[in-house]
Design a protein around this motif. Structure first.
Motif, PDB file in Angstrom:
ATOM      1  N   ASN A 113      20.730 -23.182 -26.757  1.00 12.11           N
ATOM      2  CA  ASN A 113      21.074 -23.542 -25.382  1.00 12.11           C
ATOM      3  C   ASN A 113      22.563 -23.842 -25.185  1.00 12.11           C
ATOM      4  O   ASN A 113      22.942 -24.491 -24.203  1.00 12.11           O
ATOM      5  CB  ASN A 113      20.247 -24.742 -24.896  1.00 12.11           C
ATOM      6  CG  ASN A 113      18.823 -24.342 -24.526  1.00 12.11           C
ATOM      7  OD1 ASN A 113      18.608 -23.447 -23.719  1.00 12.11           O
ATOM      8  ND2 ASN A 113      17.855 -25.019 -25.142  1.00 12.11           N
ATOM      9  N   GLU A 114      23.398 -23.360 -26.108  1.00 20.76           N
ATOM     10  CA  GLU A 114      24.837 -23.515 -25.921  1.00 20.76           C
ATOM     11  C   GLU A 114      25.587 -22.423 -26.669  1.00 20.76           C
ATOM     12  O   GLU A 114      24.996 -21.636 -27.397  1.00 20.76           O
ATOM     13  CB  GLU A 114      25.306 -24.887 -26.384  1.00 20.76           C
ATOM     14  CG  GLU A 114      25.029 -25.219 -27.845  1.00 20.76           C
ATOM     15  CD  GLU A 114      25.479 -26.635 -28.192  1.00 20.76           C
ATOM     16  OE1 GLU A 114      26.716 -26.832 -28.305  1.00 20.76           O
ATOM     17  OE2 GLU A 114      24.623 -27.524 -28.334  1.00 20.76           O
ATOM     18  N   ARG A 115      26.894 -22.388 -26.442  1.00 20.64           N
ATOM     19  CA  ARG A 115      27.731 -21.438 -27.167  1.00 20.64           C
ATOM     20  C   ARG A 115      27.829 -21.906 -28.614  1.00 20.64           C
ATOM     21  O   ARG A 115      28.198 -23.047 -28.882  1.00 20.64           O
ATOM     22  CB  ARG A 115      29.119 -21.390 -26.517  1.00 20.64           C
ATOM     23  CG  ARG A 115      30.093 -20.444 -27.172  1.00 20.64           C
ATOM     24  CD  ARG A 115      29.933 -19.050 -26.638  1.00 20.64           C
ATOM     25  NE  ARG A 115      30.974 -18.166 -27.163  1.00 20.64           N
ATOM     26  CZ  ARG A 115      31.235 -16.971 -26.665  1.00 20.64           C
ATOM     27  NH1 ARG A 115      30.553 -16.522 -25.629  1.00 20.64           N
ATOM     28  NH2 ARG A 115      32.171 -16.210 -27.175  1.00 20.64           N
ATOM     29  N   ASP A 116      27.489 -21.030 -29.553  1.00 18.89           N
ATOM     30  CA  ASP A 116      27.431 -21.371 -30.962  1.00 18.89           C
ATOM     31  C   ASP A 116      28.489 -20.559 -31.696  1.00 18.89           C
ATOM     32  O   ASP A 116      28.209 -19.484 -32.210  1.00 18.89           O
ATOM     33  CB  ASP A 116      26.027 -21.069 -31.490  1.00 18.89           C
ATOM     34  CG  ASP A 116      25.819 -21.537 -32.917  1.00 18.89           C
ATOM     35  OD1 ASP A 116      26.696 -22.251 -33.449  1.00 18.89           O
ATOM     36  OD2 ASP A 116      24.783 -21.192 -33.506  1.00 18.89           O
ATOM     37  N   LYS A 126      23.153 -19.451 -25.025  1.00 20.26           N
ATOM     38  CA  LYS A 126      22.685 -19.872 -23.702  1.00 20.26           C
ATOM     39  C   LYS A 126      21.863 -18.738 -23.096  1.00 20.26           C
ATOM     40  O   LYS A 126      22.152 -17.555 -23.303  1.00 20.26           O
ATOM     41  CB  LYS A 126      23.862 -20.161 -22.779  1.00 20.26           C
ATOM     42  CG  LYS A 126      24.627 -21.428 -23.086  1.00 20.26           C
ATOM     43  CD  LYS A 126      25.735 -21.610 -22.060  1.00 20.26           C
ATOM     44  CE  LYS A 126      26.572 -22.837 -22.354  1.00 20.26           C
ATOM     45  NZ  LYS A 126      27.685 -22.976 -21.373  1.00 20.26           N
ATOM     46  N   SER A 127      20.865 -19.104 -22.321  1.00 20.20           N
ATOM     47  CA  SER A 127      20.073 -18.112 -21.598  1.00 20.20           C
ATOM     48  C   SER A 127      20.620 -17.949 -20.193  1.00 20.20           C
ATOM     49  O   SER A 127      21.104 -18.904 -19.579  1.00 20.20           O
ATOM     50  CB  SER A 127      18.612 -18.554 -21.535  1.00 20.20           C
ATOM     51  OG  SER A 127      17.891 -17.751 -20.615  1.00 20.20           O
ATOM     52  N   GLY A 145      17.888  -9.382 -33.540  1.00 17.73           N
ATOM     53  CA  GLY A 145      18.722 -10.079 -34.516  1.00 17.73           C
ATOM     54  C   GLY A 145      18.808 -11.579 -34.326  1.00 17.73           C
ATOM     55  O   GLY A 145      18.872 -12.333 -35.295  1.00 17.73           O
ATOM     56  N   ARG A 146      18.841 -12.019 -33.074  1.00 13.55           N
ATOM     57  CA  ARG A 146      19.067 -13.435 -32.796  1.00 13.55           C
ATOM     58  C   ARG A 146      17.775 -14.184 -32.489  1.00 13.55           C
ATOM     59  O   ARG A 146      16.891 -13.659 -31.823  1.00 13.55           O
ATOM     60  CB  ARG A 146      20.003 -13.587 -31.584  1.00 13.55           C
ATOM     61  CG  ARG A 146      21.328 -12.873 -31.717  1.00 13.55           C
ATOM     62  CD  ARG A 146      22.199 -13.472 -32.787  1.00 13.55           C
ATOM     63  NE  ARG A 146      23.460 -12.735 -32.919  1.00 13.55           N
ATOM     64  CZ  ARG A 146      24.297 -12.863 -33.938  1.00 13.55           C
ATOM     65  NH1 ARG A 146      24.019 -13.698 -34.926  1.00 13.55           N
ATOM     66  NH2 ARG A 146      25.412 -12.160 -33.979  1.00 13.55           N
ATOM     67  N   TRP A 147      17.708 -15.405 -32.963  1.00 17.94           N
ATOM     68  CA  TRP A 147      16.676 -16.317 -32.497  1.00 17.94           C
ATOM     69  C   TRP A 147      17.039 -16.703 -31.070  1.00 17.94           C
ATOM     70  O   TRP A 147      18.186 -17.003 -30.770  1.00 17.94           O
ATOM     71  CB  TRP A 147      16.621 -17.572 -33.363  1.00 17.94           C
ATOM     72  CG  TRP A 147      16.194 -17.323 -34.779  1.00 17.94           C
ATOM     73  CD1 TRP A 147      17.012 -17.152 -35.858  1.00 17.94           C
ATOM     74  CD2 TRP A 147      14.853 -17.211 -35.273  1.00 17.94           C
ATOM     75  NE1 TRP A 147      16.265 -16.934 -36.994  1.00 17.94           N
ATOM     76  CE2 TRP A 147      14.938 -16.973 -36.659  1.00 17.94           C
ATOM     77  CE3 TRP A 147      13.596 -17.298 -34.678  1.00 17.94           C
ATOM     78  CZ2 TRP A 147      13.810 -16.819 -37.464  1.00 17.94           C
ATOM     79  CZ3 TRP A 147      12.468 -17.149 -35.473  1.00 17.94           C
ATOM     80  CH2 TRP A 147      12.581 -16.915 -36.840  1.00 17.94           C
ATOM     81  N   GLY A 148      16.063 -16.687 -30.170  1.00 20.92           N
ATOM     82  CA  GLY A 148      16.357 -17.005 -28.780  1.00 20.92           C
ATOM     83  C   GLY A 148      16.828 -15.781 -28.016  1.00 20.92           C
ATOM     84  O   GLY A 148      16.400 -14.650 -28.298  1.00 20.92           O
ATOM     85  N   PRO A 149      17.738 -15.953 -27.047  1.00 27.62           N
ATOM     86  CA  PRO A 149      18.183 -14.815 -26.243  1.00 27.62           C
ATOM     87  C   PRO A 149      19.061 -13.846 -27.027  1.00 27.62           C
ATOM     88  O   PRO A 149      19.938 -14.256 -27.785  1.00 27.62           O
ATOM     89  CB  PRO A 149      18.977 -15.478 -25.105  1.00 27.62           C
ATOM     90  CG  PRO A 149      19.432 -16.787 -25.677  1.00 27.62           C
ATOM     91  CD  PRO A 149      18.340 -17.229 -26.610  1.00 27.62           C
ATOM     92  N   ASN A 150      18.784 -12.569 -26.853  1.00 26.84           N
ATOM     93  CA  ASN A 150      19.611 -11.498 -27.403  1.00 26.84           C
ATOM     94  C   ASN A 150      20.250 -10.800 -26.201  1.00 26.84           C
ATOM     95  O   ASN A 150      19.558 -10.183 -25.392  1.00 26.84           O
ATOM     96  CB  ASN A 150      18.764 -10.512 -28.198  1.00 26.84           C
ATOM     97  CG  ASN A 150      18.297 -11.068 -29.523  1.00 26.84           C
ATOM     98  OD1 ASN A 150      18.783 -10.702 -30.580  1.00 26.84           O
ATOM     99  ND2 ASN A 150      17.338 -11.992 -29.472  1.00 26.84           N
ATOM    100  N   HIS A 151      21.565 -10.922 -26.062  1.00 31.14           N
ATOM    101  CA  HIS A 151      22.238 -10.487 -24.843  1.00 31.14           C
ATOM    102  C   HIS A 151      22.674  -9.025 -24.892  1.00 31.14           C
ATOM    103  O   HIS A 151      23.257  -8.564 -25.871  1.00 31.14           O
ATOM    104  CB  HIS A 151      23.453 -11.370 -24.581  1.00 31.14           C
ATOM    105  CG  HIS A 151      23.090 -12.784 -24.248  1.00 31.14           C
ATOM    106  ND1 HIS A 151      22.625 -13.165 -23.018  1.00 31.14           N
ATOM    107  CD2 HIS A 151      23.101 -13.918 -25.005  1.00 31.14           C
ATOM    108  CE1 HIS A 151      22.378 -14.462 -23.015  1.00 31.14           C
ATOM    109  NE2 HIS A 151      22.655 -14.949 -24.220  1.00 31.14           N
TER     110      HIS A 151
END
Length: 311
Positions: free
Chosen positions: A89-92, A98-99, A127-133
């Motif tokens: 939920n944030e920039r990592d 973030k979604s 590839g990513r856990w959570g949102p993949n943009h």
């Protein structure tokens, strides 16, 4: 009870509203088997897709493709790997976690698909856990006859719009020539890069040819454009813990002159590339038909022969 997940999803499309008051269309994310595998999703009745409905017996299979577990540079480690502490939920760092649809739930250290259950945990092919943009450039022009006049559909009377479509190598479906946002990359750069790579085969061009393409595309990508859609994508690769999100943007060549001078050539993930007439008969990958429909509404172009289906 004998219906497959794909049948359930076809009969009972599940819609949810996100924070932007746009609908989630959670249907293709329920199809089984999972793309590129023989893995079957857990069957999910319509009334149990949403997380708010308790389902104690829900026990989906865990699946992450070997290509993802091999840790290419676009993939996260496994969630329990030592030293991996993603900031959901944030920039990592350079990775955007973030979604586009606002905050998502993180349960037992894993992000939870905001559109509901998919019948599969893990990351699948993502590839990513959570949102993949991702970013989807929708490049359009008006269909014209031999004399250069716009062609109107004989039934609706509206002018026919065309867009640059690719045939995906992985599944054979027609799609918008989009792709994943690289870490630290701006959406505007992704939109242009993906169009160049997939529809113009820029990766195989010489530096001189690429420079010429860049100069020609500058006019198209620097002009006025509009964001068609931002948010969750109903994608067959989605799982309970990883999902696709996109920003779809329409770049319209009103006169057709810019794109007439650009030779379409399939590259990267595309098998074929061509101009396609837009209508409701199009069957496209993931949520792409929905994005294309929104473009026709914005441009006042032909979509359906049935006036009742026009918005």
């Amino acid at each position: 009870s004998n219906l497959s997940a794909s049948c359930w999803s076809h009969l009972h499309p599940v819609n949810m509203f996100n924070s932007y008051n746009l609908k989630f269309h959670h249907r293709k994310a329920l199809t089984s088997p999972y793309p590129g595998s023989h893995i079957e999703r857990c069957q999910i009745p319509e009334d149990k897709v949403g997380w708010l409905t308790e389902w104690e017996d829900y026990n989906p299979m865990e699946y992450t493709a070997k290509s993802v577990l091999a840790r290419p540079n676009w993939a996260d480690p496994q969630i329990n790997d030592e030293g991996f502490s993603p900031k959901f939920n944030e920039r990592d760092g350079e990775v955007e976690r973030k979604s586009l649809n606002g905050l998502y739930v993180v349960e037992n250290g894993r992000p939870r698909n905001p559109a509901g259950r998919t019948g599969l945990t893990g990351r699948g092919l993502l590839g990513r856990w959570g949102p993949n943009h991702a970013a989807d450039p929708i490049v359009t022009r008006w269909k014209r006859d031999g004399s250069g006049s716009k062609v109107a559909h004989p039934v609706s009377g509206k002018n026919i719009l065309q867009f640059v479509a690719i045939k995906r190598r992985d599944c054979g479906e027609w799609a918008i020539p989009g792709g994943m946002v690289d870490p630290g990359e701006k959406i505007t750069a992704t939109l242009r890069r993906e169009f160049e790579e997939e529809a113009l085969n820029s990766l195989q061009k010489s530096p001189e040819e690429k420079a010429k393409l860049e100069k020609q595309l500058q006019k198209l990508f620097s002009q006025e454009h509009f964001v068609v859609y931002r948010g969750y994508v109903d994608d067959p690769r989605n799982t309970d813990n990883a999902w696709m999100e996109t920003e779809a943007v329409n770049y319209h060549d009103e006169t057709g002159e810019t794109m007439d001078n650009l030779p379409l050539e399939a590259g990267d993930d595309a098998g074929v590339v061509k101009w396609v007439d837009i209508s409701e008969k199009l069957e496209l990958y993931a949520s792409h038909s929905y994005f294309i429909k929104l473009v026709t509404e914005k441009r006042g172009a032909h979509w359906s022969e049935n006036p009742g289906s026009e918005c």
